[in-house]
Design a protein around this motif. Structure first.
Motif, PDB file in Angstrom:
ATOM      1  N   LYS A   1       3.998 -13.923  -7.399  1.00  0.00           N
ATOM      2  CA  LYS A   1       3.562 -12.922  -8.369  1.00  0.00           C
ATOM      3  C   LYS A   1       3.059 -11.695  -7.623  1.00  0.00           C
ATOM      4  N   ILE A   2       3.155 -10.537  -8.265  1.00  0.00           N
ATOM      5  CA  ILE A   2       2.652  -9.298  -7.692  1.00  0.00           C
ATOM      6  C   ILE A   2       1.481  -8.841  -8.554  1.00  0.00           C
ATOM      7  N   TYR A   3       0.284  -8.877  -7.956  1.00  0.00           N
ATOM      8  CA  TYR A   3      -0.944  -8.530  -8.648  1.00  0.00           C
ATOM      9  C   TYR A   3      -1.422  -7.145  -8.235  1.00  0.00           C
ATOM     10  N   GLN A   4      -2.116  -6.464  -9.140  1.00  0.00           N
ATOM     11  CA  GLN A   4      -2.793  -5.224  -8.793  1.00  0.00           C
ATOM     12  C   GLN A   4      -4.076  -5.589  -8.062  1.00  0.00           C
ATOM     13  N   THR A   5      -4.465  -4.777  -7.064  1.00  0.00           N
ATOM     14  CA  THR A   5      -5.702  -5.027  -6.332  1.00  0.00           C
ATOM     15  C   THR A   5      -6.560  -3.771  -6.306  1.00  0.00           C
ATOM     16  N   ASP A   6      -7.808  -3.947  -5.904  1.00  0.00           N
ATOM     17  CA  ASP A   6      -8.673  -2.783  -5.714  1.00  0.00           C
ATOM     18  C   ASP A   6      -8.454  -2.239  -4.306  1.00  0.00           C
ATOM     19  N   SER A   7      -9.239  -1.250  -3.907  1.00  0.00           N
ATOM     20  CA  SER A   7      -9.009  -0.562  -2.636  1.00  0.00           C
ATOM     21  C   SER A   7      -9.264  -1.420  -1.402  1.00  0.00           C
ATOM     22  N   VAL A   8      -9.979  -2.532  -1.544  1.00  0.00           N
ATOM     23  CA  VAL A   8     -10.219  -3.410  -0.394  1.00  0.00           C
ATOM     24  C   VAL A   8      -9.362  -4.668  -0.434  1.00  0.00           C
TER      25      VAL A   8
ATOM     26  N   ILE B   1       0.847  -1.189   0.000  1.00  0.00           N
ATOM     27  CA  ILE B   1       0.000   0.000   0.000  1.00  0.00           C
ATOM     28  C   ILE B   1       0.886   1.244   0.000  1.00  0.00           C
ATOM     29  N   GLU B   2       0.596   2.161  -0.911  1.00  0.00           N
ATOM     30  CA  GLU B   2       1.350   3.416  -0.959  1.00  0.00           C
ATOM     31  C   GLU B   2       0.977   4.281   0.240  1.00  0.00           C
ATOM     32  N   THR B   3       1.960   5.021   0.771  1.00  0.00           N
ATOM     33  CA  THR B   3       1.716   5.940   1.873  1.00  0.00           C
ATOM     34  C   THR B   3       2.166   7.346   1.472  1.00  0.00           C
ATOM     35  N   ASP B   4       1.639   8.340   2.186  1.00  0.00           N
ATOM     36  CA  ASP B   4       2.094   9.707   1.934  1.00  0.00           C
ATOM     37  C   ASP B   4       3.394   9.948   2.695  1.00  0.00           C
ATOM     38  N   SER B   5       3.890  11.162   2.653  1.00  0.00           N
ATOM     39  CA  SER B   5       5.199  11.461   3.232  1.00  0.00           C
ATOM     40  C   SER B   5       5.245  11.322   4.755  1.00  0.00           C
ATOM     41  N   VAL B   6       4.092  11.339   5.425  1.00  0.00           N
ATOM     42  CA  VAL B   6       4.082  11.159   6.882  1.00  0.00           C
ATOM     43  C   VAL B   6       3.654   9.759   7.304  1.00  0.00           C
ATOM     44  N   GLY B   7       3.401   8.878   6.347  1.00  0.00           N
ATOM     45  CA  GLY B   7       3.101   7.479   6.649  1.00  0.00           C
ATOM     46  C   GLY B   7       1.645   7.088   6.631  1.00  0.00           C
ATOM     47  N   ASN B   8       0.743   7.988   6.240  1.00  0.00           N
ATOM     48  CA  ASN B   8      -0.680   7.652   6.142  1.00  0.00           C
ATOM     49  C   ASN B   8      -0.917   6.792   4.911  1.00  0.00           C
ATOM     50  N   LYS B   9      -1.578   5.663   5.088  1.00  0.00           N
ATOM     51  CA  LYS B   9      -1.847   4.768   3.959  1.00  0.00           C
ATOM     52  C   LYS B   9      -2.843   5.415   3.010  1.00  0.00           C
ATOM     53  N   GLN B  10      -2.548   5.307   1.729  1.00  0.00           N
ATOM     54  CA  GLN B  10      -3.360   5.897   0.674  1.00  0.00           C
ATOM     55  C   GLN B  10      -4.178   4.792   0.012  1.00  0.00           C
ATOM     56  N   TYR B  11      -5.269   4.389   0.682  1.00  0.00           N
ATOM     57  CA  TYR B  11      -6.072   3.272   0.203  1.00  0.00           C
ATOM     58  C   TYR B  11      -6.737   3.560  -1.138  1.00  0.00           C
ATOM     59  N   HIS B  12      -6.904   4.822  -1.493  1.00  0.00           N
ATOM     60  CA  HIS B  12      -7.537   5.187  -2.752  1.00  0.00           C
ATOM     61  C   HIS B  12      -6.577   5.076  -3.943  1.00  0.00           C
ATOM     62  N   LYS B  13      -5.289   4.855  -3.684  1.00  0.00           N
ATOM     63  CA  LYS B  13      -4.307   4.705  -4.763  1.00  0.00           C
ATOM     64  C   LYS B  13      -4.117   3.226  -5.086  1.00  0.00           C
ATOM     65  N   GLN B  14      -3.465   2.948  -6.213  1.00  0.00           N
ATOM     66  CA  GLN B  14      -3.248   1.572  -6.648  1.00  0.00           C
ATOM     67  C   GLN B  14      -2.530   0.773  -5.567  1.00  0.00           C
ATOM     68  N   GLN B  15      -3.047  -0.431  -5.296  1.00  0.00           N
ATOM     69  CA  GLN B  15      -2.441  -1.337  -4.329  1.00  0.00           C
ATOM     70  C   GLN B  15      -2.030  -2.604  -5.050  1.00  0.00           C
ATOM     71  N   TYR B  16      -1.167  -3.377  -4.389  1.00  0.00           N
ATOM     72  CA  TYR B  16      -0.666  -4.616  -4.967  1.00  0.00           C
ATOM     73  C   TYR B  16      -0.741  -5.719  -3.929  1.00  0.00           C
ATOM     74  N   GLN B  17      -0.718  -6.968  -4.391  1.00  0.00           N
ATOM     75  CA  GLN B  17      -0.748  -8.135  -3.514  1.00  0.00           C
ATOM     76  C   GLN B  17       0.295  -9.134  -4.001  1.00  0.00           C
ATOM     77  N   ILE B  18       1.145  -9.594  -3.092  1.00  0.00           N
ATOM     78  CA  ILE B  18       2.118 -10.635  -3.424  1.00  0.00           C
ATOM     79  C   ILE B  18       1.457 -11.974  -3.142  1.00  0.00           C
ATOM     80  N   LYS B  19       1.376 -12.831  -4.149  1.00  0.00           N
ATOM     81  CA  LYS B  19       0.730 -14.134  -3.986  1.00  0.00           C
ATOM     82  C   LYS B  19       1.392 -15.139  -4.920  1.00  0.00           C
ATOM     83  N   ASP B  20       1.880 -16.230  -4.355  1.00  0.00           N
ATOM     84  CA  ASP B  20       2.481 -17.319  -5.138  1.00  0.00           C
ATOM     85  C   ASP B  20       3.589 -16.829  -6.065  1.00  0.00           C
TER      86      ASP B  20
END
Length: 95
Positions: free
Chosen positions: A75-82, A54-73
């Motif tokens: 591979k690194i997949y793109q995920t939605d906000s949840v 999960i991307e964070t801003d400069s003070v460490g707040n998670k930016q759930y509205h930005k692109q997220q990724y998931q490491i699985k098996d």
């Protein structure tokens, strides 16, 4: 930061953290300049224990509205906000 560049940077950083077996609850990935200085004032990312990146801003707040990724098996997949994996979108392979 360019989305394509961020995706590759996160993939490489995630691989290094997995190889090093970082034991912290959330490992943080910081940007660096061309001289190798860590850019703490710029956005960063966290890798959670479950493999979500999960991307964070400069003070460490998670930016759930930005692109997220998931490491699985290996591979690194793109995920939605949840955290649902978007299998129809491009993914990276960790080798």
């Amino acid at each position: 930061m360019n989305s394509k560049y961020l995706h590759k940077t996160l993939a490489v950083s995630a691989l290094l953290l997995l190889v090093l077996n970082v034991s912290a609850e959330e490992a943080r990935i910081y940007q660096q300049d061309s001289a190798g200085n860590t850019q703490y004032h710029k956005p960063s990312a966290v890798i959670q224990k479950d493999g979500r990146i999960i991307e964070t801003d400069s003070v460490g707040n998670k930016q759930y509205h930005k692109q997220q990724y998931q490491i699985k098996d290996g591979k690194i997949y793109q995920t939605d906000s949840v955290g649902n994996i978007q299998y129809h979108k491009p993914h990276s392979v960790i080798k």
